[in-house]
Scaffold this motif. Structure first.
Motif, PDB file in Angstrom:
ATOM      1  N   GLU A 162       0.845  -1.833  -0.144  1.00 26.45           N
ATOM      2  CA  GLU A 162       0.170   0.256  -0.051  1.00 26.45           C
ATOM      3  C   GLU A 162       0.911   1.293   0.086  1.00 26.45           C
ATOM      4  N   LEU A 163       2.330   1.561   1.019  1.00 29.94           N
ATOM      5  CA  LEU A 163       2.380   2.384   0.745  1.00 29.94           C
ATOM      6  C   LEU A 163       3.591   2.301  -0.184  1.00 29.94           C
ATOM      7  N   GLY A 164       4.080   1.829  -1.031  1.00 27.24           N
ATOM      8  CA  GLY A 164       4.913   2.272  -2.318  1.00 27.24           C
ATOM      9  C   GLY A 164       4.313   2.223  -3.132  1.00 27.24           C
ATOM     10  N   LEU A 165       2.797   1.564  -3.267  1.00 30.05           N
ATOM     11  CA  LEU A 165       1.692   2.361  -4.446  1.00 30.05           C
ATOM     12  C   LEU A 165       1.777   3.544  -4.455  1.00 30.05           C
ATOM     13  N   GLU A 166       1.477   3.977  -3.094  1.00 30.51           N
ATOM     14  CA  GLU A 166       0.703   5.617  -3.116  1.00 30.51           C
ATOM     15  C   GLU A 166       2.148   6.883  -2.908  1.00 30.51           C
ATOM     16  N   LYS A 167       3.160   5.418  -3.101  1.00 31.29           N
ATOM     17  CA  LYS A 167       4.415   6.823  -3.174  1.00 31.29           C
ATOM     18  C   LYS A 167       4.971   6.880  -4.860  1.00 31.29           C
ATOM     19  N   VAL A 168       4.422   5.155  -5.553  1.00 30.09           N
ATOM     20  CA  VAL A 168       5.155   5.761  -6.800  1.00 30.09           C
ATOM     21  C   VAL A 168       3.916   6.091  -7.957  1.00 30.09           C
ATOM     22  N   ILE A 169       2.469   6.002  -7.508  1.00 29.35           N
ATOM     23  CA  ILE A 169       1.622   6.214  -8.308  1.00 29.35           C
ATOM     24  C   ILE A 169       1.284   7.835  -8.389  1.00 29.35           C
ATOM     25  N   PRO A 170       1.018   8.603  -9.998  1.00 27.39           N
ATOM     26  CA  PRO A 170       1.014  10.131  -9.574  1.00 27.39           C
ATOM     27  C   PRO A 170      -0.334   9.923  -8.698  1.00 27.39           C
ATOM     28  N   PRO A 171      -0.764  11.472  -8.557  1.00 30.47           N
ATOM     29  CA  PRO A 171      -1.999  11.370  -7.249  1.00 30.47           C
ATOM     30  C   PRO A 171      -3.452  11.695  -8.430  1.00 30.47           C
ATOM     31  N   GLU A 172      -2.782  12.180 -10.027  1.00 27.31           N
ATOM     32  CA  GLU A 172      -3.702  11.670 -10.917  1.00 27.31           C
ATOM     33  C   GLU A 172      -4.598  10.904 -11.785  1.00 27.31           C
ATOM     34  N   PHE A 173      -3.746   9.750 -11.099  1.00 26.60           N
ATOM     35  CA  PHE A 173      -4.385   7.810 -10.715  1.00 26.60           C
ATOM     36  C   PHE A 173      -5.242   8.004  -9.994  1.00 26.60           C
ATOM     37  N   MET A 174      -4.418   8.521  -8.687  1.00 25.44           N
ATOM     38  CA  MET A 174      -4.741   7.958  -7.268  1.00 25.44           C
ATOM     39  C   MET A 174      -6.769   7.626  -7.013  1.00 25.44           C
ATOM     40  N   ARG A 175      -7.273   8.318  -7.413  1.00 24.39           N
ATOM     41  CA  ARG A 175      -8.670   8.353  -7.035  1.00 24.39           C
ATOM     42  C   ARG A 175      -9.711   7.008  -7.584  1.00 24.39           C
ATOM     43  N   HIS A 176      -8.363   6.471  -8.676  1.00 26.65           N
ATOM     44  CA  HIS A 176      -9.046   4.923  -9.553  1.00 26.65           C
ATOM     45  C   HIS A 176      -7.764   3.723  -9.559  1.00 26.65           C
ATOM     46  N   ALA A 177      -7.389   4.681  -8.887  1.00 27.00           N
ATOM     47  CA  ALA A 177      -5.834   3.681  -9.011  1.00 27.00           C
ATOM     48  C   ALA A 177      -6.195   1.709  -8.121  1.00 27.00           C
TER      49      ALA A 177
END
Ligand code: SF4
Length: 250
Positions: free
Chosen positions: A200-215
């Motif tokens: 979870e923390l690893g993905l939050e770190k690398v996924i750009p905010p513009e995609f986080m709503r649906h990632a």
């Protein structure tokens, strides 16, 4: 009386240990070859992967049926160690008669148990549904709270429940890690980790905010329908050129 001799201090009983071969006479044992560590994803590659997910499915939806934040919360609590399809089958009838904490309490634990009898661990889950409904009324004015700590304080709700509710009900950029997201994160190399929290923390770190709503949904759906546990469908995978899994089949 016979003297007991303990192996540890009886000089005569010490088993003979084979002598280590001398350096000169030793045969070199070939070291096992380590497979090279895959290169980490670059920010451009991550952007590319999520752009593809977005293009293929701009508004991904979760598969747990619900009517409001409360029924979403109950559905997620019921989904622990159960399939979404199995939960939906039971909750369709349950939510038709109880879609608020008040109605759930009026229904009572015995009836809730009857509605969810087909779901694993249903006795305990019925208890939790009643207890969390009571707590929502007593402490949160009958509403599902909006903070992780408050959601996690509800009976039967853990970090994953809080992440799903915060994301789906309130649009927060959380990353719920279930078995699919855990596998996809590790296999692809997007975020490796030996616990859901690490991924979870690893993905939050690398996924750009513009995609986080649906990632979270893109990764769940990817794991559920493409990057399958036993036979990943690499040949039809949208990100097969980017994936770092050494065993991918393309
Ligand atoms: S290439 Fe294969 S292993 Fe990699 S993400 Fe796609 S389906 Fe999964």
């Amino acid at each position: 009386m016979a003297k007991i001799i303990r192996a540890s201090n009886a000089k005569t009983n010490v088993p003979s240990v084979p002598k280590k071969p001398t350096k000169r006479g030793a045969k070199a044992v070939p070291k096992a070859k380590k497979s090279p560590k895959p290169k980490p994803w670059t920010p451009a590659e991550i952007h590319e992967a999520f752009s593809r997910f977005r293009k293929a499915n701009p508004e991904p939806k979760g598969e747990l049926e619900h009517l409001n934040p409360y029924t979403l919360l109950v559905a997620v609590v019921l989904s622990a160690q159960a399939t979404d399809a199995g939960v939906n089958k039971a909750t369709r009838a349950l939510f038709a008669v109880a879609d608020t904490p008040e109605k759930m309490l009026a229904l009572g634990e015995d009836k809730v148990r009857d509605y969810i009898r087909t779901i694993g661990l249903y006795r305990n889950k019925a208890k939790n549904v009643i207890a969390l409904s009571q707590k929502l009324i007593d402490e949160f004015g009958g509403e599902v709270p909006r903070t992780r700590a408050e959601i996690e304080s509800l009976p039967g709700a853990g970090r994953k429940t809080a992440n799903v509710v915060l994301n789906m009900a309130y649009g927060e950029h959380t990353m719920a890690v279930d078995t699919h997201v855990f596998r996809v994160g590790n296999r692809t190399g997007l975020a490796s980790g030996n616990s859901p929290l690490a991924v979870e923390l690893g993905l939050e770190k690398v996924i750009p905010p513009e995609f986080m709503r649906h990632a979270h949904h893109w990764l769940i759906l990817h794991g559920r329908y493409t990057c399958l546990a036993r036979k990943p469908r690499c040949e039809v995978c949208l990100i097969n050129d980017l994936c770092r899994w050494p065993e991918k089949t393309v």
